[in-house]
Design an enzyme around this catalytic site. Structure first.
Site, PDB file in Angstrom:
ATOM      1  N   HIS A 114      -2.254  -9.779  -5.951  1.00 30.92           N
ATOM      2  CA  HIS A 114      -0.834  -9.767  -5.586  1.00 30.92           C
ATOM      3  C   HIS A 114      -0.410 -11.031  -4.854  1.00 30.92           C
ATOM      4  CE1 HIS A 114      -2.414  -8.020  -1.723  1.00 30.92           C
ATOM      5  NE2 HIS A 114      -1.438  -8.750  -1.220  1.00 30.92           N
ATOM      6  N   ASP A 151      -6.998  -5.662  -7.811  1.00 33.10           N
ATOM      7  CA  ASP A 151      -6.251  -6.551  -6.917  1.00 33.10           C
ATOM      8  C   ASP A 151      -7.078  -7.770  -6.533  1.00 33.10           C
ATOM      9  OD1 ASP A 151      -4.073  -7.479  -5.536  1.00 33.10           O
ATOM     10  OD2 ASP A 151      -4.441  -6.288  -3.739  1.00 33.10           O
ATOM     11  N   SER A 236      -3.601 -11.212   3.325  1.00 30.12           N
ATOM     12  CA  SER A 236      -4.135 -10.792   2.031  1.00 30.12           C
ATOM     13  C   SER A 236      -4.964 -11.896   1.396  1.00 30.12           C
ATOM     14  CB  SER A 236      -2.990 -10.407   1.091  1.00 30.12           C
ATOM     15  OG  SER A 236      -2.308  -9.281   1.562  1.00 30.12           O
TER      16      SER A 236
END
Length: 246
Positions: A114, A151, A236
């Protein structure tokens, strides 16, 4: 997630001592403690020394691995929105930021899907740039592989000086123990690199992770590791360590 193929990578090197451990054929639990005096006998001083040792451990982990972290920025050209529906919205540049780290000498960078995803979460962003910790200049990066269901993404910088590539080895998530110290590094809120600390809170969470093949919808339910170390937007793709990693 399990073993080396997971997005969250941690490693444990532990040593337990107890009354059943023998040293020179004498149980540790029954051995005579040597006499101590001065600061060593002061519980306040001993506690302060333990805190300093814990702090030094964190400093050592940061100093050893921080050079292998990268700041990631992305750009996607998207259609602008006209709130009144009277004029053409034109186009605008949608920007994103995240973190990542080198995993091999070729300069491949592991991050979250993402972080580098394109418009609406599908495919890769139109432009991906990376900046190594301590450097002012960014370089473009290209996608090596995408695994939206997990992911995960692998990208490689173009034209980066090989001397700046500092791979960080992957760990073994199966060896984790609840209660271990956890150190998280990344670039939250688009800021330069940051460090937070906590513990491993759980090793058996079951949550949806990743995206469907089109980039939409819930991901596949997988095992995840929970920590109370502060994780904010922009972290992230960053790395999390335990004490044994140092």
């Amino acid at each position: 997630m399990k073993g080396r193929g997971v997005g969250i990578v941690l490693v444990l090197v532990g040593l337990g001592l107890g009354a059943t451990l023998l040293r020179d054929q004498v149980p540790v639990g029954g051995a005579q403690a040597p006499a101590v005096s001065g600061a060593a006998a002061d519980p306040v001083a001993a506690e302060a020394g333990a805190r300093l040792q814990n702090e030094q451990n964190t400093i050592d982990v940061v100093g050893r691995f921080e050079p292998g972290l990268v700041f990631i920025s992305t750009e996607n050209e998207v259609m602008g929105q006209d709130p009144f529906g009277m004029f053409g919205g034109g186009t605008e540049v949608q920007q994103g930021v995240g973190s990542g780290f080198f995993v091999n000498d070729a300069g491949d960078i592991l991050t979250n899907y993402h972080v580098v995803a394109g418009e609406s979460g599908s495919g890769a962003a139109q432009k991906i740039s990376v900046r190594v910790m301590g450097q002012e200049q960014s370089v473009e990066a290209r996608v090596i592989g995408l695994a939206p269901q997990y992911d995960l993404a692998l990208i490689r910088p173009v034209g980066l000086d090989a001397k700046l590539i500092r791979p960080i080895p992957l760990g073994d998530s199966d060896a984790l123990k609840v209660g271990q110290k956890a150190i998280a590094m990344g670039a939250p809120f688009g800021l330069d690199f940051s460090v937070t600390e906590g513990i491993v809170s759980s090793t058996a969470r079951q949550i949806p992770i990743g995206f469907s093949g089109s980039g939409a919808g819930e991901g596949i339910t997988q095992k995840a590791i929970q920590t109370d170390a502060a994780i904010n937007p922009g972290n992230s793709g960053g790395r999390c360590w335990t004490v044994g990693d140092a």
